[in-house]
Design an enzyme around this catalytic site. Structure first.
Site, PDB file in Angstrom:
ATOM      1  N   LYS A  37       0.844  -1.195   0.000  1.00  0.00           N
ATOM      2  CA  LYS A  37       0.000   0.000   0.000  1.00  0.00           C
ATOM      3  C   LYS A  37       0.883   1.250   0.000  1.00  0.00           C
ATOM      4  CE  LYS A  37      -3.948   1.717   2.790  1.00  0.00           C
ATOM      5  NZ  LYS A  37      -4.740   1.416   4.011  1.00  0.00           N
ATOM      6  N   SER A  94      -9.646   1.241   3.095  1.00  0.00           N
ATOM      7  CA  SER A  94      -8.801   2.075   2.277  1.00  0.00           C
ATOM      8  C   SER A  94      -7.712   1.309   1.518  1.00  0.00           C
ATOM      9  CB  SER A  94      -8.128   3.137   3.147  1.00  0.00           C
ATOM     10  OG  SER A  94      -7.259   2.529   4.085  1.00  0.00           O
ATOM     11  N   SER A 131      -9.707  -1.365   7.207  1.00  0.00           N
ATOM     12  CA  SER A 131      -9.154  -1.081   5.880  1.00  0.00           C
ATOM     13  C   SER A 131      -8.459  -2.251   5.196  1.00  0.00           C
ATOM     14  CB  SER A 131      -8.181   0.100   5.956  1.00  0.00           C
ATOM     15  OG  SER A 131      -8.909   1.299   6.063  1.00  0.00           O
TER      16      SER A 131
END
Ligand SMILES: [Zn+2]
Lengths: 500, 504
Positions: B81, B156, B180
């Site tokens: 990420k 996310s 997330s």
């Protein structure tokens, strides 16, 4: 309305930032060394880079505890870190990691020496107790440098100092003059330096103060307080004194002009301009700034163990007051002389005590310290650790005076030799002056000779003025430069006594 | 080589690389090709350093050729990420603020991946600064769900989930602050693990909410979660909140022998949070799938226990105070002074104006919303009523978990109220979006490990996830319980057909 030079008193509280003497910063491993090239002592943590996290420097806790113990504060069982949120260019994270509601040290006091009042004997020291609110740890910000010359208001930021550990010591408003504020700061500095908590270097900003100042006017048995003004940027003893003197005068005039009391005018923050010798308005706010303090979620709270507190108390024993008592009570020094030694710092005091321990007479040693040793340190711009004569040699030299082996002026000549050549022994230094012990019989016949020529001296002594023999010493020296003055006097007195 | 679910198993890849049946270069090339072909349609990966990945692959191939004993992830591509700091390339957090930001250091998890031989294979898309549940607030535009490009991949860590789901990488790292990792895992039909708070170092994880953030793993199987967790877990002195406890051998606890497995599951007590299963807001297909899963565990011999979590209804409110409060302070460093975006507009004439303008232009609306929320909640006069109150409730929620784990080994429930929603559907309705976190934020507030595994598909062929939660540091047991389920139902990882098209 007060319209004349009414009775008033000055009320001062100090907030003192003491830079702790740690090798590394409070939350990262960057060096705290002063005077390095800008931004050469930085890392992701103190630069506030994304993803960087703080790790507490345990040594800072140790030093803060030591300070707390020395300040007679209560050391917290549990203390934590809070973020003080505000934007400033030299604050790279947008918050300062500090301590809000659970500081590491609470309360406490510092006893400061103040001038004795008329009805007190001069030899006795008088102290005033200045209470403390708290002392807490926090990280320093960086330094903004504004380039005035570039013509485009160019600003540069040096973050070497960002993250340096500070202990903020907050006093109660117990100080009532500029002089007292200066003494408080000086005493605090001395304490921090003696205990190895800070290097106390004012030029390098290791000790900085803000002062909260206002006046209390007496009026019909009550008092009216003027609005509190916070004066920032006091980086020397002199500026503390001058700023407070300026500010009290300014507030006095202001109050006479406006009559506005505390609560009727906004709280001011003023900066001290050392060059112009005046305080200047920085901020004027109706309400307190909201820093939105909250516990720092990147750090864990600190629990102080009994062992840590015990250590802190042990390490805080050697305070300036401790040495003062030793010098005055144990070694019978005059308080003014003791104070001069104390102000020189712990190593000088330790040197003095080592000399005493090696057999030097305290009073004589004190005089030698103040006259000779300190002058040499000053002339050579060195610290006592570089002073070439060891306490043992010093004690030997002073003992030689006691035993009449040399007189004071000879001893000083010998000291000069020792300073030139540290490898010289005291005996060798004395010998090198060409001092030869004069035979007792020889000395006696010399004295008889002198007395025969100085009948007036004999008369004076017979009349009770024994000091009159001193006049013969110079003549004796002329005849025999090795004649010991004290022996000459003793022999002469004995001869005169025998005449009767 | 074609990418199939079978070619994405870390264990299988490891075997092939060691036997010489596959080279790391071939593997990387295949995945680079796959990124080239499929990433444009899902926008999962936002940056990739192909040359560097290939160079590393060659390095590992040499090592394999020498027959050396190599770490578990040697030569295997893993995506991370884009809020995890990497020395190579940019670390953008999906924000204009850091669009060109190069971190001078690697996050702890990146160091660990390198240490275990993994090849950093791209940075994945995310909601700006990890704030959101749909990967729609990123400066790079939204990511799409590989199962239905009109739908969200969740957030996310949506890019990390979608990348694994589409077979662009065998595994990826995400971060989980309120769900997330688990929510996008559920939406994309992959396995996602949020470890215990502090089990994995946060050093180099760009902070959103420090007391909740943790890095975790996406993969196609529970075994693969265990392998990657093994690599990234452990103490790191640079993170004061990182736990010093020794890391167990996760893979060995996922016992391969069915006899032992049966024994283990028989002695397991699984708590079912009734309020969640019976929640009126829960999609019927999700409810049915979960009830089937509970039956499966019952048949395996597990003891099913009803669990009350009386304070779980306060989770969302508590989370949306604590997280924004911490975020408002954590994101204060982005002021245009030292690094990152700086507004050059005419309004940025003075320093104060420059900072204001930089933050107005550099942050997107959701980030600004949360900063404002947090700033408000921490302000004098509101602090006690909001922040302090939220901390008190957080303690009660933790107590609920403590009480629950005194009775059971794990908690079972839904990961999300429904399968993936349509892109644009909730982005203008923050409350609706925040409610997506209903089942996941509890684990963050309590700091416990939790994972989501795919258990079914809806009638629209959308994946449905199940969440399992365990006591702090109970990752081994948690993984074992999840693995037992997948083994029992003979779960086969799948990737959507569109992403399996053979190379032309
Ligand atoms: Zn640093």
């Amino acid at each position: 309305m007060i319209n004349s030079a009414a009775d008033y008193r000055i009320v001062i509280g100090l907030e003192v930032h003491v830079q702790l003497k740690t090798q590394t910063k409070l939350f990262c491993r960057c060096s705290t060394r002063f005077g390095q090239p800008p931004n050469s002592q930085v890392c992701p943590v103190c630069l506030g880079l994304p993803g960087a996290l703080p790790v507490l420097n345990a040594h800072a806790i140790e030093l803060a505890c030591r300070a707390g113990a020395a300040l007679n504060s209560q050391l917290a069982d549990f203390t934590k870190w809070d973020r003080k949120n505000y934007f400033y260019p030299d604050l790279p994270k947008g918050y300062q990691t500090s301590q809000y509601d659970l500081p590491i040290c609470s309360a406490g006091h510092v006893d400061i020496p103040i001038a004795p009042s008329v009805n007190q004997p001069e030899s006795q020291n008088v102290y005033k107790r200045i209470r403390l609110v708290r002392a807490h740890l926090e990280e320093d910000a960086g330094k903004s440098m504004h380039d005035e010359h570039s013509g485009r208001a160019d600003s540069k930021i040096d973050l070497n100092r960002a993250g340096t550990p500070l202990l903020e010591i907050v006093s109660e408003p117990d100080l009532s003059s500029a002089e007292e504020a200066k003494t408080f700061l000086s005493e605090l500095r001395l304490l921090m330096v003696y205990l190895g908590i800070s290097d106390g270097n004012m030029q390098e900003g290791s000790l900085r103060a803000d002062a909260n100042v206002n006046l209390h006017f007496a009026k019909e048995g009550q008092f009216i307080a003027t609005p509190i003004v916070e004066v920032k940027n006091l980086n020397s003893f002199r500026s503390v004194e001058r700023a407070i003197e300026f500010e009290t005068a300014r507030q006095y005039t202001e109050f006479l002009r406006t009559g506005l009391a505390k609560g009727q005018a906004p709280k001011q923050t003023r900066g001290w301009n050392d060059a112009l010798g005046q305080t200047e308005l920085q901020r004027e706010k109706e309400e307190e700034a909201d820093y939105r303090y909250f516990p720092c979620p990147d750090l864990v709270p600190v629990r102080l163990t009994d062992a840590q507190k015990q250590t802190a108390h042990e390490q805080s024993a050697a305070t300036p007051s401790h040495y003062r008592m030793q010098l005055i009570d144990e070694h019978d020094l005059k308080s003014t002389d003791a104070e001069i030694l104390i102000q020189q710092g712990k190593p000088v005091v330790e040197y003095f005590l080592h000399c005493i321990a090696a057999g030097a007479n305290p009073k004589r040693m004190s005089a030698w310290m103040l006259q000779d040793v300190l002058r040499t340190l000053n002339d050579r711009s060195i610290g006592i650790e570089l002073y070439p004569v060891s306490p043992k040699s010093m004690a030997q030299l002073l003992t030689a005076i006691e035993s009449a082996k040399v007189d004071t002026s000879q001893a000083k000549q010998a000291l000069a030799k020792l300073l030139e050549d540290p490898n010289l022994t005291v005996d060798a230094a004395i010998d090198s002056l060409g001092i030869v012990r004069v035979d007792a019989n020889e000395l006696e016949s010399l004295c008889k000779e002198l007395l025969a020529k100085n009948a007036d001296v004999i008369d004076k002594v017979k009349a009770g003025n024994t000091k009159a023999v001193a006049a013969l010493v110079g003549q004796a020296k002329k005849k025999n430069r090795n004649a010991d003055p004290r022996s000459v006097q003793e022999i002469c007195l004995k001869l005169i006594a025998d005449m009767q | 080589m074609n990418i199939t679910p079978q070619t994405l198993s870390l264990t299988a890849l490891g075997k092939q690389l060691r036997s010489g049946a596959l080279t790391s270069r071939r593997l990387i090339e295949t995945h680079l090709d796959s990124v080239q072909r499929f990433n444009p349609s899902i926008n999962a990966i936002v940056s990739i350093d192909a040359d560097r990945a290939l160079a590393q692959a060659d390095h590992w191939d040499q090592q394999f050729a020498l027959g050396r004993s190599l770490p578990a992830l040697a030569g295997i591509p893993i995506a991370v990420k884009d809020n995890l700091c990497t020395k190579s390339g940019t670390t953008t957090c999906g924000s204009r603020m850091l669009r060109d930001f190069h971190s001078p250091y690697d996050a702890h998890v990146i160091e660990k991946l390198h240490e275990h031989g993994a090849i950093l294979f791209g940075k994945t898309n995310l909601d700006e600064f990890a704030m959101g549940g749909s990967t729609e607030t990123s400066i790079f535009g939204p990511s799409h769900n590989p199962w239905d490009p009109d739908r969200t991949c969740g957030g996310s860590s949506g890019g990390s989930a979608a990348a694994v789901a589409a077979g662009l990488v065998p595994a990826s790292l995400g971060t989980d602050t309120g769900g997330s990792i688990r929510q996008p895992a559920a939406f994309c039909g992959v396995c996602g693990l949020k470890p215990t708070y502090g089990r994995v170092s946060r050093w180099g994880l760009v902070s959103y909410a420090s007391s909740l953030d943790v890095a975790g793993v996406f993969a196609h199987s529970v075994e693969d979660l265990a392998i990657v967790l093994q690599a990234i877990a452990g103490h790191d002195p640079r993170d004061s909140t990182c736990l010093p406890h020794e890391v167990p051998d996760y893979l060995s606890t996922i016992d391969q022998s069915s006899v032992r497995q049966t024994e283990n599951i028989r002695s397991t007590r699984i708590g079912v949070i009734r309020d969640q299963i019976e929640s009126p807001g829960l999609d019927e297909q999700v409810r049915r799938s979960l009830k089937d899963a509970i039956e499966t565990y019952r048949k395996l011999g597990a003891q099913i226990v009803d669990i009350e979590m009386p304070h779980s209804k306060y989770c969302i409110a508590t989370y949306y105070i604590i997280a924004p409060c911490e975020a408002s302070s954590n994101l204060a460093r982005y002021d245009g002074v030292h690094y990152g975006f700086r507004s050059k507009g005419p309004e940025a004439s003075t320093l104060d104006r420059m900072i204001q303008q930089t933050r107005s232009e550099g942050f997107g609306p959701e980030v600004r919303r949360r900063i404002l929320l947090g700033t408000y909640a921490l302000s004098a006069g509101y602090y006690d009523a909001y922040y302090l109150q939220a901390l008190r409730v957080r303690r009660l929620i933790r107590q609920d978990y403590d009480d629950a784990f005194a009775q059971v080994d794990a908690l079972l429930g839904p990961t999300t109220p429904q399968p993936a929603f349509r892109l644009g559907e909730k982005i203008n309705d923050p409350i609706q979006l925040y409610l997506q976190d209903l089942f996941t934020v509890g684990a963050n507030l309590a700091g416990v490990p939790a994972l989501s595994i795919p258990i079914a598909q809806s009638s629209d062929r959308l994946p449905i996830g199940m969440q399992l939660q365990a006591p702090p540091l109970g990752e081994a047991k948690l993984l074992a319980i999840a693995a037992a389920y997948h083994r029992s139902v003979e779960h086969q990882p799948t990737i959507p057909a569109a992403f399996q098209a053979p190379q032309s």
